[in-house]
Design an enzyme around this catalytic site. Structure first.
Site, PDB file in Angstrom:
ATOM      1  N   ASP A 232      55.523  44.744  34.770  1.00 46.57           N
ATOM      2  CA  ASP A 232      55.721  44.407  33.353  1.00 46.57           C
ATOM      3  C   ASP A 232      56.939  43.477  33.232  1.00 46.57           C
ATOM      4  O   ASP A 232      57.797  43.449  34.111  1.00 46.57           O
ATOM      5  CB  ASP A 232      55.959  45.704  32.544  1.00 46.57           C
ATOM      6  CG  ASP A 232      55.699  45.503  31.045  1.00 46.57           C
ATOM      7  OD1 ASP A 232      55.378  44.367  30.642  1.00 46.57           O
ATOM      8  OD2 ASP A 232      55.791  46.491  30.288  1.00 46.57           O
ATOM      9  N   GLU A 233      57.036  42.761  32.145  1.00 49.65           N
ATOM     10  CA  GLU A 233      58.169  41.848  31.876  1.00 49.65           C
ATOM     11  C   GLU A 233      58.419  40.908  33.051  1.00 49.65           C
ATOM     12  O   GLU A 233      59.563  40.709  33.485  1.00 49.65           O
ATOM     13  CB  GLU A 233      59.457  42.657  31.592  1.00 49.65           C
ATOM     14  CG  GLU A 233      59.318  43.742  30.541  1.00 49.65           C
ATOM     15  CD  GLU A 233      59.477  43.235  29.124  1.00 49.65           C
ATOM     16  OE1 GLU A 233      59.610  42.022  28.931  1.00 49.65           O
ATOM     17  OE2 GLU A 233      59.428  44.075  28.201  1.00 49.65           O
TER      18      GLU A 233
ATOM     19  N   LYS B 280      50.578  43.661  26.026  1.00 49.85           N
ATOM     20  CA  LYS B 280      50.706  43.485  27.478  1.00 49.85           C
ATOM     21  C   LYS B 280      51.005  44.816  28.158  1.00 49.85           C
ATOM     22  O   LYS B 280      50.390  45.188  29.152  1.00 49.85           O
ATOM     23  CB  LYS B 280      51.829  42.485  27.804  1.00 49.85           C
ATOM     24  CG  LYS B 280      51.574  41.096  27.298  1.00 49.85           C
ATOM     25  CD  LYS B 280      52.685  40.141  27.678  1.00 49.85           C
ATOM     26  CE  LYS B 280      54.030  40.453  27.054  1.00 49.85           C
ATOM     27  NZ  LYS B 280      54.042  40.381  25.577  1.00 49.85           N
ATOM     28  N   THR B 281      51.982  45.529  27.614  1.00 48.43           N
ATOM     29  CA  THR B 281      52.339  46.815  28.201  1.00 48.43           C
ATOM     30  C   THR B 281      51.159  47.786  28.055  1.00 48.43           C
ATOM     31  O   THR B 281      50.897  48.611  28.937  1.00 48.43           O
ATOM     32  CB  THR B 281      53.618  47.362  27.543  1.00 48.43           C
ATOM     33  OG1 THR B 281      54.631  46.361  27.641  1.00 48.43           O
ATOM     34  CG2 THR B 281      54.105  48.620  28.222  1.00 48.43           C
TER      35      THR B 281
ATOM     36  N   GLN C  32      60.114  35.257  26.128  1.00 53.02           N
ATOM     37  CA  GLN C  32      61.035  36.400  26.074  1.00 53.02           C
ATOM     38  C   GLN C  32      61.916  36.500  27.311  1.00 53.02           C
ATOM     39  O   GLN C  32      62.434  37.561  27.636  1.00 53.02           O
ATOM     40  CB  GLN C  32      60.252  37.693  25.887  1.00 53.02           C
ATOM     41  CG  GLN C  32      59.541  37.761  24.551  1.00 53.02           C
ATOM     42  CD  GLN C  32      58.895  39.109  24.324  1.00 53.02           C
ATOM     43  OE1 GLN C  32      59.574  40.113  24.188  1.00 53.02           O
ATOM     44  NE2 GLN C  32      57.580  39.138  24.299  1.00 53.02           N
TER      45      GLN C  32
ATOM     46  N   ARG D 215      60.651  42.550  17.333  1.00 55.38           N
ATOM     47  CA  ARG D 215      60.676  44.021  17.470  1.00 55.38           C
ATOM     48  C   ARG D 215      60.211  44.677  16.172  1.00 55.38           C
ATOM     49  O   ARG D 215      59.896  45.858  16.142  1.00 55.38           O
ATOM     50  CB  ARG D 215      62.101  44.546  17.786  1.00 55.38           C
ATOM     51  CG  ARG D 215      62.791  44.071  19.053  1.00 55.38           C
ATOM     52  CD  ARG D 215      61.947  44.239  20.259  1.00 55.38           C
ATOM     53  NE  ARG D 215      61.241  43.007  20.568  1.00 55.38           N
ATOM     54  CZ  ARG D 215      60.149  42.950  21.319  1.00 55.38           C
ATOM     55  NH1 ARG D 215      59.637  44.021  21.844  1.00 55.38           N
ATOM     56  NH2 ARG D 215      59.537  41.797  21.553  1.00 55.38           N
TER      57      ARG D 215
HETATM   58  P1  ATP Z   1      56.349  42.935  24.099  1.00 56.91           P
HETATM   59  O1  ATP Z   1      56.096  41.477  24.334  1.00 56.91           O
HETATM   60  O2  ATP Z   1      57.291  43.129  22.977  1.00 56.91           O
HETATM   61  O3  ATP Z   1      56.679  43.663  25.338  1.00 56.91           O
HETATM   62  P2  ATP Z   1      53.623  43.861  24.391  1.00 56.91           P
HETATM   63  O4  ATP Z   1      52.817  42.616  24.516  1.00 56.91           O
HETATM   64  O5  ATP Z   1      53.933  44.590  25.624  1.00 56.91           O
HETATM   65  O6  ATP Z   1      54.953  43.528  23.557  1.00 56.91           O
HETATM   66  P3  ATP Z   1      52.663  46.375  23.413  1.00 56.91           P
HETATM   67  O7  ATP Z   1      53.973  47.032  23.295  1.00 56.91           O
HETATM   68  O8  ATP Z   1      51.795  46.736  24.534  1.00 56.91           O
HETATM   69  O9  ATP Z   1      52.878  44.781  23.355  1.00 56.91           O
HETATM   70  O10 ATP Z   1      51.852  46.518  22.061  1.00 56.91           O
HETATM   71  C1  ATP Z   1      52.432  46.310  20.782  1.00 56.91           C
HETATM   72  C2  ATP Z   1      51.919  47.331  19.797  1.00 56.91           C
HETATM   73  O11 ATP Z   1      50.546  47.030  19.498  1.00 56.91           O
HETATM   74  C3  ATP Z   1      51.918  48.734  20.357  1.00 56.91           C
HETATM   75  O12 ATP Z   1      52.227  49.616  19.315  1.00 56.91           O
HETATM   76  C4  ATP Z   1      50.482  48.918  20.826  1.00 56.91           C
HETATM   77  O13 ATP Z   1      50.092  50.254  20.837  1.00 56.91           O
HETATM   78  C5  ATP Z   1      49.698  48.126  19.787  1.00 56.91           C
HETATM   79  N1  ATP Z   1      48.416  47.589  20.321  1.00 56.91           N
HETATM   80  C6  ATP Z   1      48.262  46.714  21.311  1.00 56.91           C
HETATM   81  N2  ATP Z   1      46.953  46.445  21.527  1.00 56.91           N
HETATM   82  C7  ATP Z   1      46.263  47.184  20.638  1.00 56.91           C
HETATM   83  C8  ATP Z   1      44.868  47.356  20.348  1.00 56.91           C
HETATM   84  N3  ATP Z   1      43.910  46.733  21.017  1.00 56.91           N
HETATM   85  N4  ATP Z   1      44.535  48.213  19.350  1.00 56.91           N
HETATM   86  C9  ATP Z   1      45.493  48.864  18.655  1.00 56.91           C
HETATM   87  N5  ATP Z   1      46.810  48.751  18.868  1.00 56.91           N
HETATM   88  C10 ATP Z   1      47.195  47.916  19.850  1.00 56.91           C
HETATM   89 MG    MG Z   2      55.796  45.061  26.538  1.00 54.66          MG
END
Ligand code: ATP
Ligand code: MG
Length: 708
Positions: free
Chosen positions: A227-228, A38-39, A258, A594
């Site tokens: 975000d969040e 997402k981030t 979350q 995490r």
């Molecule tokens: P959270 O819910 O904990 O906030 P998130 O959904 O925001 O998590 P991110 O932090 O954006 O998730 O991504 C998690 C990990 O996966 C990061 O290390 C990110 O770089 C990697 N990632 C996400 N999408 C891809 C992708 N398409 N290819 C490779 N790596 C990815």
């Molecule tokens: Mg995130």
């Protein structure tokens, strides 16, 4: 510099993420589980908008919750687009609102030089009001959190009064509280100060009352990202709606599983309202988790599916099965902490990990002490994130209060902090006298002090003492405010502050002076005020210790969760309420997700909590996980008397422990508040925060503390 090519950029995304990034018109909701990118969507979208569509970086508003998350976001974006985005609108809700208010707050009757009060300042203000109203001061924390949740719901004192006057006790507060709230808000205004919640509430008010200002921002921002989103409160949600304007180019990303800030007024319903309030919202779901191994992800999902109030979602990982989880049962918190430290050392020595790869998460702050002791014992470099931050240290706050005060002499809270610091013989009685005088004449404290100094008549002792303080401040005010380093040095020199502190604290002041070089005074003061303790950056390569709450959005190759016990996780406050229990489950889920490669849970059979040794049961959440998920390591039980007070009943009679939050008096240092009480038998220790000297660790046996 070369900006990133569109095709290269999109290669880093899966089809759903790409969909979300390419959708640049209209409302968009990315609703997805942990670690699904997402981030990453936000960062890539920023890059796409600026590189492929030529949007100007400053026309995109990107908001998140902590300074650390904002900083990480900025770095990810700069890396992608290969240029600096300094000055653009990437930051926390609070810092973005601060920026808006600095321009136009005069329209709401505040001066532009307003100061921002942190938790400490607001609590001091509330206490002084309670004292004046003759209400028991001990409830100040409860009052502060009530005010916070009212403001989070955009209920200012006037609105609150009208609710209570209508006998509608829907919010369950009595009239006394209403009086305190009204007075609190008046005092803030008189001090030309805003608390954290005001930053959001007043920005909403500004937009409500001045549509022209809102229009200016609506024109300025071509795109909004948040975000969040699951942790936004009513005020932040309203703000987001205002900023989206009529174009409604807004992208919010979040995960209802979350949502962990209900106690601060966060409202997960905002995710549901979003689709209603923004018709034609495109909803994107991301299902691939890129962070964790299958074993970790499956265990976390098994837990979270036990919550009934949630949107069902799928989550899978291609990272391979990975190691099973470990669950270690230990005898007490010391053994648990040593087990964790030893495991970190062993893994580190294998050479595949640096210290920064490890994090140890816990539910309650006081768990950190045993963990820290073990880190020291095993010589592991570590950092407590969310402990007392640099800017919260007494000596730093004192000197920064001088700075705050000379930029805004209406700020009576800072004035009261510095008036007798270092001690210059202006005691509480004198301050009360000046305060009464100020109230009578409806003047600020400092105006009143100036009046006393310059009035005709005999030079009383009061006039002398007050006079020298006023002259000191006037002198400090006369320096040009552009050279903040010089002002700091002058403050430290002219107040002779260093004479009253030890070497370590003096070193901290040097660090402060060095850190301000080249900074703008206003920007510096805002940064300090908006810097929350969970924002401490990692210094060097070190193990991170933090609460589960502070861990949101972060990831680590190896994660330990300590204290997986009933009464700790879930917290004992929550076990009776099904809703709060669900929030605890989400918190556990946040912690587990995490972890990238290894997740190690631990519990203790007995734990010293609030000065009592308590027998602990493993967390009920562990029963919700199939036993195949983890390998259990059990330490041999020790035979010990359980559930007895520290040191046994005899020593309890001798040394009654103090509870956290109790007010005590020390013969030399005066009044303080107990922060912690721990230790065993003859060796009970108490940590007290004295307003005169800061935090001191004392042996209860010799401290001669008087209970107040
Ligand atoms: P959270 O819910 O904990 O906030 P998130 O959904 O925001 O998590 P991110 O932090 O954006 O998730 O991504 C998690 C990990 O996966 C990061 O290390 C990110 O770089 C990697 N990632 C996400 N999408 C891809 C992708 N398409 N290819 C490779 N790596 C990815
Ligand atoms: Mg995130």
């Amino acid at each position: 510099m070369r900006s990133i090519n569109k095709q290269t950029l999109l290669k880093g995304l899966n089809p759903q993420q790409k969909d979300a990034v390419l959708r640049t018109k209209g409302p968009l909701l990315v609703l997805a589980g942990a670690g699904s990118g997402k981030t990453r969507v936000i960062a890539y979208k920023f890059a796409y908008l600026t590189s492929a569509l030529n949007s100007h970086p400053s026309s995109i508003l990107t908001m998140t919750f902590t300074n650390k998350a904002a900083e990480e976001m900025r770095q990810r974006i700069e890396k992608l687009i290969n240029k600096s985005v300094k000055g653009s609108w990437i930051g926390t809700f609070h810092s973005m609102c601060n920026r808006i208010l600095r321009k136009d707050i005069e329209k709401l009757g505040f001066k532009r030089e307003f100061v921002i009060y942190d938790e400490d300042d607001t609590c001091n203000l509330i206490r002084s009001i309670l004292k004046e109203f003759r209400i028991h001061e001990a409830i100040y924390k409860g009052i502060a959190s009530k005010i916070t949740s009212l403001k989070a719901s955009l209920i200012g004192p006037k609105k609150f009064l009208s609710i209570t006057n209508n006998n509608d006790d829907h919010y369950g507060f009595d009239e006394k509280f209403a009086r305190v709230y009204v007075r609190y808000q008046d005092e803030l205004k008189r001090n030309n100060a805003l608390d954290f919640d005001d930053l959001i509430m007043l920005t909403v008010k500004l937009f409500e009352k001045h549509p022209d200002i809102l229009k200016k921002y609506n024109n300025e921002f071509s795109y909004i990202m948040i975000d969040e989103f699951q942790d936004t409160n009513v005020a932040q949600y309203r703000l987001s709606k205002f900023l989206a304007g009529t174009r409604k180019n807004i992208c919010v990303v979040g995960d209802d599983d979350q949502s962990i800030y209900r106690f601060r007024g966060a409202n997960v319903e905002n995710i549901l309202s979003f689709e209603r309030d923004f018709p034609k919202t495109k909803v994107v779901r991301l299902e691939q988790n890129y962070r964790s191994t299958q074993n970790i992800l499956e265990a976390a999902c098994e837990i979270i599916t036990k919550n009934s109030l949630r949107k069902p979602k799928k989550l899978w990982s291609e990272r391979g099965e990975g190691e099973k989880l470990f669950y270690c049962i230990t005898n007490d918190e010391r053994e648990e902490a040593r087990y964790i430290a030893r495991s970190i050392r062993e893994l580190y020595l294998k050479g595949r990990h640096s210290y920064g790869d490890f994090s140890v998460l816990y539910r309650i702050n006081l768990q950190s002490r045993a963990l820290e002791e073990a880190m020291i014992e095993y010589s592991l470099p570590y950092k407590v994130i969310g402990g007392v931050s640099f800017y919260q240290r007494k000596e730093i706050k004192d000197i920064v209060s001088y700075l705050k005060f000379i930029t805004n002499p209406d700020d009576s809270i800072s004035l009261k902090r510095i008036i007798n610091c270092p001690p210059r013989g202006i005691g509480a009685a004198t301050i009360t006298r000046i305060e009464n005088e100020a109230r009578k004449k409806n003047k600020s404290l400092f105006e009143t002090m100036k009046h006393i100094t310059h009035s005709n008549g005999t030079a009383t002792a009061l006039k002398k003492k007050v006079g020298s303080f006023v002259r000191l401040i006037e002198k400090l005010m006369s320096y040009k405010t552009s050279d903040i380093r010089r002002i700091l040095l002058q403050i430290i020199e002219k107040t002779e502050y260093v004479k009253s502190i030890d070497e370590e604290r003096a070193e901290n002041l040097k660090e402060l002076v060095n850190s301000v070089d080249g900074k703008d005074l206003r920007v510096f003061l805002d940064t300090v005020a908006l810097y929350s303790s969970s924002d401490d950056s990692h210094e060097g390569d070190s193990v991170s210790l933090m609460t589960l709450h502070s861990a949101k959005g972060l990831e680590f190759p190896v994660v330990f969760i300590a204290g997986v016990e009933d009464g700790v996780l879930p917290h004992f406050h929550a076990v009776k309420s099904p809703e709060e229990l669900q929030e605890e489950r989400r918190l556990f889920y946040v912690g587990m997700t995490r972890a990238q490669d290894l997740l190690i849970l631990s519990s203790a059979r007995k734990r010293t909590l609030y000065s009592l040794i308590q027998k602990q049961e493993a967390s009920r959440f562990l029963n919700e996980m199939s036993p195949d998920c983890y390998l259990c390591i059990e330490r041999k039980p020790r035979r010990e008397i359980l559930a007895a007070p520290v040191g046994g009943p005899i020593s309890l009679v001798k040394f009654t422990p103090f509870i956290t939050g109790a007010r005590v008096k020390h013969p030399k240092w005066g009044v303080g508040v107990v922060r912690d009480c721990y230790g065993e038998t003859e060796d009970l220790k108490v940590m007290v925060n004295f307003s005169s000297v800061g935090v001191k660790r004392l042996s209860l046996r010799f401290a001669n503390l008087e209970k107040l």
